[in-house]
Structures are given as C-alpha cells and as structure tokens.
Motif scaffolding. Structure first.
Motif, PDB file in Angstrom:
ATOM      1  N   TRP A  39       0.942  -1.294   0.009  1.00 33.55           N
ATOM      2  CA  TRP A  39      -0.144   0.068   0.009  1.00 33.55           C
ATOM      3  C   TRP A  39       0.817   1.246  -0.024  1.00 33.55           C
ATOM      4  O   TRP A  39       0.691   2.441  -0.762  1.00 33.55           O
ATOM      5  CB  TRP A  39      -0.956   0.113   1.238  1.00 33.55           C
ATOM      6  N   THR A  47      -6.526   0.586  -5.554  1.00 37.67           N
ATOM      7  CA  THR A  47      -7.635   1.763  -5.411  1.00 37.67           C
ATOM      8  C   THR A  47      -7.734   2.665  -6.753  1.00 37.67           C
ATOM      9  O   THR A  47      -6.624   2.980  -7.293  1.00 37.67           O
ATOM     10  CB  THR A  47      -7.952   2.450  -4.174  1.00 37.67           C
ATOM     11  N   SER A  48      -8.836   2.903  -7.108  1.00 38.77           N
ATOM     12  CA  SER A  48      -8.883   3.719  -8.424  1.00 38.77           C
ATOM     13  C   SER A  48      -9.445   5.220  -8.066  1.00 38.77           C
ATOM     14  O   SER A  48      -9.549   6.074  -8.871  1.00 38.77           O
ATOM     15  CB  SER A  48      -9.593   3.300  -9.632  1.00 38.77           C
ATOM     16  N   PRO A  51      -7.776   9.966  -3.495  1.00 43.15           N
ATOM     17  CA  PRO A  51      -8.004  10.198  -1.906  1.00 43.15           C
ATOM     18  C   PRO A  51      -8.398  11.619  -1.407  1.00 43.15           C
ATOM     19  O   PRO A  51      -8.730  11.878  -0.272  1.00 43.15           O
ATOM     20  CB  PRO A  51      -6.699   9.890  -1.390  1.00 43.15           C
ATOM     21  N   HIS A  67     -17.798   0.879  -2.214  1.00 43.75           N
ATOM     22  CA  HIS A  67     -16.881   1.338  -1.170  1.00 43.75           C
ATOM     23  C   HIS A  67     -16.694   0.252  -0.015  1.00 43.75           C
ATOM     24  O   HIS A  67     -17.812   0.365   0.743  1.00 43.75           O
ATOM     25  CB  HIS A  67     -17.615   2.858  -0.704  1.00 43.75           C
ATOM     26  N   ASP A  77     -13.942   7.957  -0.776  1.00 42.36           N
ATOM     27  CA  ASP A  77     -13.661   6.610  -0.290  1.00 42.36           C
ATOM     28  C   ASP A  77     -12.608   6.570   0.806  1.00 42.36           C
ATOM     29  O   ASP A  77     -11.709   6.821   0.683  1.00 42.36           O
ATOM     30  CB  ASP A  77     -13.284   5.965  -1.602  1.00 42.36           C
ATOM     31  N   TYR A  79     -11.518   3.638   2.464  1.00 44.43           N
ATOM     32  CA  TYR A  79     -10.680   2.586   1.792  1.00 44.43           C
ATOM     33  C   TYR A  79      -9.348   3.403   1.075  1.00 44.43           C
ATOM     34  O   TYR A  79      -8.228   2.924   1.218  1.00 44.43           O
ATOM     35  CB  TYR A  79     -11.105   1.354   1.075  1.00 44.43           C
ATOM     36  N   THR A  80      -9.494   4.151   0.151  1.00 43.33           N
ATOM     37  CA  THR A  80      -8.568   4.850  -0.470  1.00 43.33           C
ATOM     38  C   THR A  80      -7.844   5.798   0.271  1.00 43.33           C
ATOM     39  O   THR A  80      -6.783   5.888   0.240  1.00 43.33           O
ATOM     40  CB  THR A  80      -9.322   5.769  -1.830  1.00 43.33           C
ATOM     41  N   TYR A  84      -3.697   5.481   0.861  1.00 39.84           N
ATOM     42  CA  TYR A  84      -2.744   6.600   0.677  1.00 39.84           C
ATOM     43  C   TYR A  84      -2.320   7.073   1.989  1.00 39.84           C
ATOM     44  O   TYR A  84      -1.131   7.602   1.628  1.00 39.84           O
ATOM     45  CB  TYR A  84      -3.719   7.603  -0.167  1.00 39.84           C
TER      46      TYR A  84
END
Length: 281
Positions: A39, A47-48, A51, A67, A77, A79-80, A84
């Motif tokens: 990560w 992820t797309s 952030p 999500h 999002d 998770y994003t 990040y």
C-alpha cells in the motif's frame, strides 16, 4: 576421512539450520505487513478513487461493493484514504526507528564499552529520558519543531533513543566479558577494532528484534500525535487523523473503526514478528 575433510558449518549456517518454522500467526503477520508495505509503495494499484476529492452526493455511505469501507463526510472513499495514508505512516515510523537505532545504539555502545565516567554520564542521560513518558516527550519535541508528520517522526525517534541505548548497553557489557573478546585483546587487537569487528556485530542482534517492535510502537505514537493534531493537516490521510475526523461522526462508526483496525493490525503484527525474531536468536 570424508567427515574430517568436509568443512564445518559456519555459525550463521548453524543458526539457519536451527531456525524454527514460523507458526501460522507469524506467517499471517508477515502477510499483513507485506500488504501494508505494498500500500505504501504503490497505492494506485489497490484503488482507483481520488483520496483528496470526493463526490458530495456519496457522502457518509456505508460499506458496500462500490466502497469497501464506506465514504466520509465529503464523499471520499475511506478505503482509498487509508491506503494512501499508509505511505506517510510507514515512512514516519522508519524515520523514528532509524533515529532510535542510530542515536540510542551509539550511546549504548559507547557507554557499555568505554565504561568509567563515559558510562556514568550517558547512563544518567538515558535515565532522564526513561523517566519521561514516550508520548509526552514526543509532544514536547514536536511542539518545539513544528506540527507536521516529519517532525512527529523525529519526535517519536527521540522518545525511543533511551530504550535502544539501554538494550545496546546491556548487550555490549555482556559481550565484552566473553572469552573471544579476551582472545582478541591477547592477539593484539586495538580497542576500536575489537569494538567495531567483534562487540558491535554480536551486541546488535538483540537490537534487530527491538527495532521491529519499535516500528509498530512508532506507528502507534505517530498516529496518536496525528490524532491530537500534531501531524499534517487535512486533506492528509494519516491514520490518526482519519480517526480524529471520524470521531465527530459517531453515527457512522466505520469512519473510526476502519483506520483504527488497520492501525491495530499493523502494530500487533509487528509485535508478533518481533517476539518470533527474539525467540529464534
């Protein structure tokens, strides 16, 4: 004859043959840390979403297939944001551990090997640092340096110096009393040659497991500093900052539970790996 001619295994090879197979909990811990490192290095592969910018119409959505960990109050999002934010957490912890290992290891090495007044002065300095709680010392240092994640990492590293110094000093004192150190002196080795080529390699083995443990503790301390507002301001996505933001939206508990769970898993995984390394020495 073949038994006589065959070379005996080196100490490193002997330790490798005695190295036990990691239990399942250790393997799972390595897997969790591997994901965290991935990560931090290539977050775009996992992820797309953006952030920093969200979709207001999607704010405060619960976890779903679109999500995985829900969205925050700005439609970003979660998770994003966590993915990040991993790079900052990992890099800060590495800085903190590097400072602790270098400064603390040097203090402990000199104190344990030179002894005398050097040991007395450095040992008293370490006692003063140990008397101050780690988080309080980190807050004092980061307040003096300024509020951002790098300074928080430096503050965390300073708070860890005393622990590394104490462990290194104890290992050096134990190592310098070994028979092979006396043999090195009798063979004409200088004090600094023996220190660098014999004492340091043998005394530093315990520091490795401590460094792994301190990496997890540093992530926890840095997250605590970010939670208190001593890290980077929004729209940064440090794990502690995400928890601090999420606490204002208690009706949507995933905003707190998700980053807190990732932080806990990371810290516990590093602790488990550290214990395993310590037991294999």
């Amino acid at each position: 004859m073949s038994a006589v001619l065959s070379p005996s295994p080196t100490p490193v090879a002997q330790r490798a043959t005695r190295l036990p197979r990691p239990p399942l909990s250790v393997l799972l811990s390595f897997l969790a840390i591997a994901v965290i490192i991935a990560w931090s290095l290539v977050p775009g592969l996992f992820t797309s979403f953006d952030p920093a910018n969200g979709v207001p119409a999607n704010k405060l959505l619960g976890p779903s297939a679109a999500h995985w960990l829900g969205t925050d109050h700005l439609g970003r999002d979660l998770y994003t944001r966590i993915v990040y934010g991993t790079a900052s957490s990992v890099a800060s912890a590495l800085i903190a551990v590097a400072i602790g290992v270098f400064a603390g290891g040097l203090i402990g090495l000199l104190a344990g090997f030179l002894q005398g007044w050097t040991d007395i002065v450095l040992a008293r300095l370490v006692d003063v640092l140990l008397a101050i709680p780690n988080l309080l010392l980190a807050v004092i240092v980061v307040t003096a340096l300024g509020f951002d994640t790098t300074n928080a990492a430096i503050a965390t590293g300073v708070s860890a110096v005393a622990v590394f110094a104490r462990v290194m000093r104890a290992e050096v004192i134990k190592t310098r009393q070994a028979t092979f150190i006396e043999a090195a002196y009798l063979q004409g080795g200088s004090r600094w040659y023996i220190l660098l080529h014999h004492v340091l390699p043998n005394a530093s083995r315990s520091v490795v497991s401590l460094a792994v443990l301190q990496f997890g503790l540093s992530i926890l301390v840095i997250a605590s500093l970010a939670f208190l507002g001593y890290g980077d301001p929004p729209p940064a996505s440090d794990w502690g900052l995400l928890i601090a933001i999420g606490k204002d939206y208690l009706k949507w508990p995933w905003l707190v539970y998700a980053p807190a769970f990732i932080t806990i898993v990371t810290v516990l995984s590093m602790n488990r790996i550290s214990r395993w390394l310590r037991n294999t020495h």
